[in-house]
Design a protein around this motif. Structure first.
Motif, PDB file in Angstrom:
ATOM      1  N   UNK A 229       0.529  -1.352   0.157  1.00 33.58           N
ATOM      2  CA  UNK A 229      -0.028   0.191  -0.114  1.00 33.58           C
ATOM      3  C   UNK A 229       0.735   1.265   0.005  1.00 33.58           C
ATOM      4  N   UNK A 230       2.124   1.280   0.042  1.00 33.69           N
ATOM      5  CA  UNK A 230       2.871   2.255   0.188  1.00 33.69           C
ATOM      6  C   UNK A 230       3.506   2.854  -1.223  1.00 33.69           C
ATOM      7  N   UNK A 231       3.686   2.193  -2.043  1.00 34.44           N
ATOM      8  CA  UNK A 231       4.210   2.406  -3.435  1.00 34.44           C
ATOM      9  C   UNK A 231       3.024   2.417  -4.586  1.00 34.44           C
ATOM     10  N   UNK A 232       3.391   3.397  -5.597  1.00 33.61           N
ATOM     11  CA  UNK A 232       2.310   3.153  -6.591  1.00 33.61           C
ATOM     12  C   UNK A 232       2.359   1.982  -7.317  1.00 33.61           C
ATOM     13  N   UNK A 233       1.194   1.566  -7.770  1.00 31.89           N
ATOM     14  CA  UNK A 233       1.044   0.255  -8.478  1.00 31.89           C
ATOM     15  C   UNK A 233       1.635   0.628 -10.090  1.00 31.89           C
ATOM     16  N   UNK A 234       2.303  -0.361 -10.585  1.00 33.91           N
ATOM     17  CA  UNK A 234       2.761  -0.153 -12.101  1.00 33.91           C
ATOM     18  C   UNK A 234       1.448  -0.175 -12.784  1.00 33.91           C
ATOM     19  N   UNK A 235       1.609   0.652 -13.986  1.00 29.37           N
ATOM     20  CA  UNK A 235       0.635   0.369 -14.906  1.00 29.37           C
ATOM     21  C   UNK A 235       0.728  -0.664 -15.769  1.00 29.37           C
ATOM     22  N   UNK A 236      -0.462  -1.386 -16.264  1.00 31.59           N
ATOM     23  CA  UNK A 236      -0.640  -2.365 -17.007  1.00 31.59           C
ATOM     24  C   UNK A 236      -0.407  -2.289 -18.394  1.00 31.59           C
ATOM     25  N   UNK A 237       0.254  -3.062 -19.170  1.00 35.11           N
ATOM     26  CA  UNK A 237       0.393  -2.596 -20.730  1.00 35.11           C
ATOM     27  C   UNK A 237      -0.092  -3.699 -21.336  1.00 35.11           C
ATOM     28  N   UNK A 238      -1.192  -4.288 -21.669  1.00 33.27           N
ATOM     29  CA  UNK A 238      -1.554  -5.466 -22.348  1.00 33.27           C
ATOM     30  C   UNK A 238      -0.801  -5.733 -23.434  1.00 33.27           C
ATOM     31  N   UNK A 239      -0.559  -7.249 -23.508  1.00 33.01           N
ATOM     32  CA  UNK A 239       0.257  -7.620 -24.457  1.00 33.01           C
ATOM     33  C   UNK A 239       1.744  -7.325 -24.463  1.00 33.01           C
ATOM     34  N   UNK A 240       2.248  -6.687 -23.525  1.00 29.78           N
ATOM     35  CA  UNK A 240       3.578  -6.572 -23.289  1.00 29.78           C
ATOM     36  C   UNK A 240       4.441  -7.797 -22.851  1.00 29.78           C
ATOM     37  N   UNK A 241       5.405  -8.136 -23.628  1.00 31.77           N
ATOM     38  CA  UNK A 241       6.230  -9.384 -23.551  1.00 31.77           C
ATOM     39  C   UNK A 241       7.446  -9.553 -22.608  1.00 31.77           C
ATOM     40  N   UNK A 242       7.908 -10.467 -22.455  1.00 30.49           N
ATOM     41  CA  UNK A 242       9.347 -10.183 -21.804  1.00 30.49           C
ATOM     42  C   UNK A 242       9.976 -11.960 -22.023  1.00 30.49           C
ATOM     43  N   UNK A 243      10.897 -12.036 -21.199  1.00 28.15           N
ATOM     44  CA  UNK A 243      11.707 -13.464 -21.288  1.00 28.15           C
ATOM     45  C   UNK A 243      11.413 -14.272 -20.094  1.00 28.15           C
ATOM     46  N   UNK A 244      10.904 -15.426 -20.255  1.00 26.79           N
ATOM     47  CA  UNK A 244      10.773 -16.378 -19.165  1.00 26.79           C
ATOM     48  C   UNK A 244      12.005 -17.080 -18.966  1.00 26.79           C
ATOM     49  N   UNK A 245      12.786 -17.331 -17.789  1.00 29.20           N
ATOM     50  CA  UNK A 245      13.660 -17.884 -17.532  1.00 29.20           C
ATOM     51  C   UNK A 245      13.230 -19.009 -16.412  1.00 29.20           C
ATOM     52  N   UNK A 246      13.459 -20.196 -16.810  1.00 31.26           N
ATOM     53  CA  UNK A 246      13.164 -21.322 -15.985  1.00 31.26           C
ATOM     54  C   UNK A 246      14.293 -21.602 -15.118  1.00 31.26           C
ATOM     55  N   UNK A 247      13.757 -21.666 -14.027  1.00 27.97           N
ATOM     56  CA  UNK A 247      14.912 -22.059 -13.068  1.00 27.97           C
ATOM     57  C   UNK A 247      14.956 -23.740 -12.644  1.00 27.97           C
ATOM     58  N   UNK A 248      16.017 -24.097 -12.599  1.00 29.97           N
ATOM     59  CA  UNK A 248      15.987 -25.779 -11.901  1.00 29.97           C
ATOM     60  C   UNK A 248      16.115 -25.695 -10.553  1.00 29.97           C
ATOM     61  N   UNK A 249      15.033 -26.460 -10.106  1.00 26.47           N
ATOM     62  CA  UNK A 249      15.056 -26.337  -8.505  1.00 26.47           C
ATOM     63  C   UNK A 249      14.854 -28.134  -8.120  1.00 26.47           C
ATOM     64  N   UNK A 250      15.445 -28.426  -7.273  1.00 24.79           N
ATOM     65  CA  UNK A 250      15.001 -30.010  -7.103  1.00 24.79           C
ATOM     66  C   UNK A 250      15.307 -29.798  -5.363  1.00 24.79           C
ATOM     67  N   UNK A 251      14.505 -30.723  -4.699  1.00 21.63           N
ATOM     68  CA  UNK A 251      14.560 -30.512  -3.210  1.00 21.63           C
ATOM     69  C   UNK A 251      14.849 -32.183  -2.586  1.00 21.63           C
ATOM     70  N   UNK A 252      15.697 -32.195  -1.942  1.00 25.78           N
ATOM     71  CA  UNK A 252      16.362 -33.546  -1.382  1.00 25.78           C
ATOM     72  C   UNK A 252      15.579 -33.612   0.010  1.00 25.78           C
ATOM     73  N   UNK A 253      15.577 -35.083   0.449  1.00 24.84           N
ATOM     74  CA  UNK A 253      14.714 -35.350   1.680  1.00 24.84           C
ATOM     75  C   UNK A 253      15.499 -34.570   2.733  1.00 24.84           C
ATOM     76  N   UNK A 254      14.904 -33.756   3.686  1.00 20.28           N
ATOM     77  CA  UNK A 254      15.470 -32.846   4.583  1.00 20.28           C
ATOM     78  C   UNK A 254      15.660 -31.566   4.175  1.00 20.28           C
ATOM     79  N   UNK A 255      15.399 -31.080   2.909  1.00 21.33           N
ATOM     80  CA  UNK A 255      15.587 -29.868   2.641  1.00 21.33           C
ATOM     81  C   UNK A 255      14.628 -28.787   3.227  1.00 21.33           C
ATOM     82  N   UNK A 256      13.191 -29.572   3.410  1.00 20.22           N
ATOM     83  CA  UNK A 256      12.227 -28.631   3.815  1.00 20.22           C
ATOM     84  C   UNK A 256      12.077 -29.510   5.083  1.00 20.22           C
ATOM     85  N   UNK A 257      12.046 -28.420   6.277  1.00 20.78           N
ATOM     86  CA  UNK A 257      11.776 -29.011   7.518  1.00 20.78           C
ATOM     87  C   UNK A 257      10.334 -29.038   8.223  1.00 20.78           C
ATOM     88  N   UNK A 258       9.605 -28.143   7.501  1.00 19.48           N
ATOM     89  CA  UNK A 258       8.120 -28.039   7.707  1.00 19.48           C
ATOM     90  C   UNK A 258       7.284 -28.783   6.466  1.00 19.48           C
TER      91      UNK A 258
END
Ligand code: FAD
Ligand code: SF4
Ligand code: SF4
Length: 400
Positions: A229-258
């Motif tokens: 609520x403090x900063x001004x929202x970005x205005x929306x530009x319909x159809x604007x495109x960008x680059x999607x970078x997919x991150x590789x994530x993998x979790x081992x047993x014990x990585x997530x303790x909850x």
């Protein structure tokens, strides 16, 4: 270690021990020893009368800074819906990125929420780093910290902004610790220093009586949380495109303790003060908790919500979820009614950017009148019914 003791110079005077705000220094065989609690604040360097403590890694850190580029915004989503604060951060991020001359990126985590990337591009992100995994479907500190920390290590952003939501307040410090950098919480203003291109992070300090501007000169990324609520929202530009970078994530047993067993929504999550267009807020001037019923009547007619001052919360009249102010929620509705609220600086900090402020107070000298657009000196129990009576007379009264 960010500081080190030059043993030959240390006279064992213990001045540094007393100077350390983190009790990180102990004496061993009459020589100072820096422990693992050291944050590198540098207080002991100043405190030592024999110049026996020096900063250890300035050269290395300074050399590393040039490897960091770009402004990142944590695109917080819940149940596949982008939080408004992410749009506000993109708005602020755009200004910062323009001042530095770098790209604006969003980092998104979740399970099957790739579609949100389109929204982020339309709100100004040039790139979206996306981590997709079943383990990221529900927020957990460990899973989100791991995914984003690995992305930060690989892509090296110079600035990372997070909303000061429950999630952002949990995630931000964890990331900062892992990245060995600083974090300024609850910023109300962000600017770029034109000379250093570093970020200047301003936030209230000492109970809101002072504004502190904090810099992070030697570590990267520079990290801030910003209240919704403090900063001004970005205005929306319909159809604007960008680059999607997919991150590789993998979790081992014990990585997530909850493990999230069940999500139970509390009153807090059901009260949405940040999205409300009309807020009818009450304080100690209500005199009793039942006073909020009168406020509710007006709020319902204007399709708004009620809110309160902290004093009313402390009195047990209403849940903390409704509190507006420095230690409550920051709001920016089109209309804010302040009923029986004196206008303490900590309350004003959370509502001063409202479109139209209407104050009702019996005391004509109440500070709330200094910031009100419309001030009504009078008893709220007379003024509010009178306002509603006038509303009844309007031609389209049935719509209100
Ligand atoms: P009061 O100051 O008691 O004011 C009541 C007002 O009602 C008076 O102006 C009186 O003239 C008027 N009045 C009385 N009867 C009537 C009537 N019948 N009709 C109309 N008017 C009437 N406060 C917040 O609100 N939010 C925060 O987030 C917050 N954070 C804080 C953080 C810190 C670290 C500290 C130290 C304080 C914080 N406070 C916060 C508390 C803040 O300083 C004030 O104490 C609080 O806002 C006062 O609440 P109030 O205006 O309801 O009560
Ligand atoms: Fe040694 Fe300096 Fe600490 Fe004194 S202040 S104990 S001289 S390091
Ligand atoms: Fe303590 Fe700061 Fe010195 Fe570290 S740099 S030992 S935290 S005073």
């Amino acid at each position: 270690m960010a500081v080190q003791v030059i043993k030959d110079k240390c006279k064992g005077c213990t001045k540094c021990v007393k100077s350390c705000p983190f009790t990180a220094i102990t004496m061993e065989e009459k020589k100072a020893v820096i422990g693992s609690a050291c944050t590198g604040c540098g207080q002991c360097v100043e405190a030592c009368p024999f110049q026996a403590i020096e900063k250890a890694d300035d050269g290395k850190q300074a050399a590393d800074l040039s490897a960091y580029h770009g402004v990142w915004v944590f695109a917080e989503q819940r149940e596949g819906k982008l939080m408004q604060v992410a749009v506000e951060l993109l708005g602020e991020g755009q200004k910062l990125a323009a001042a530095i001359g770098c790209e604006l990126c969003a980092v998104l985590c979740g399970s099957g929420v790739e579609g949100l990337a389109e929204e982020l591009f339309e709100y100004g992100a040039d790139k979206v780093y996306y981590a997709d995994a079943p383990e990221l479907g529900q927020y957990t500190t460990d899973a989100y910290t791991k995914a984003i920390y690995e992305a930060i290590t690989q892509y090296k952003p110079e600035i990372v902004l997070l909303g000061a939501t429950h999630i952002g307040r949990d995630l931000g410090p964890c990331l900062a610790v892992k990245c060995n950098t600083g974090l300024t919480a609850d910023c109300t203003k962000l600017e770029i220093n034109p000379e250093t291109k570093g970020i200047m992070q301003t936030r209230p300090a000492f109970g809101g009586n002072l504004m502190a501007t904090i810099v992070c000169p030697n570590h990267r990324p520079q990290m801030s949380t910003v209240r919704p609520g403090v900063m001004e929202k970005a205005s929306r530009e319909p159809g604007r495109k960008g680059q999607l970078v997919k991150l590789t994530v993998s979790f081992q047993e014990g990585d997530i303790r909850t493990k999230v067993l069940e999500v139970v929504k509390s009153v807090k999550e059901m009260v949405s003060l940040t999205d409300a267009e009309v807020i009818v807020s009450g304080g100690m001037g209500l005199g009793k908790p039942e006073g909020f019923e009168l406020l509710k009547k007006l709020a319902q007619r204007l399709e708004g919500t009620i809110a309160s001052s902290r004093a009313a919360v402390d009195a047990g009249w209403i849940d903390h979820a409704y509190q507006v102010g420095q230690t409550g929620t920051t709001v920016k509705p089109k209309i804010y009614f302040a009923c029986g609220i004196s206008g303490a600086i900590q309350h004003v900090a959370g509502m001063q950017n409202s479109g139209l402020i209407i104050a009702i107070n019996t005391n004509e000298s109440a500070p709330i009148f200094d910031i009100a657009d419309i001030g009504i000196v009078g008893d709220l129990y007379q003024v509010l019914p009178a306002i509603m009576e006038e509303m009844d007379k309007l031609p389209n009264a049935s719509n209100h």
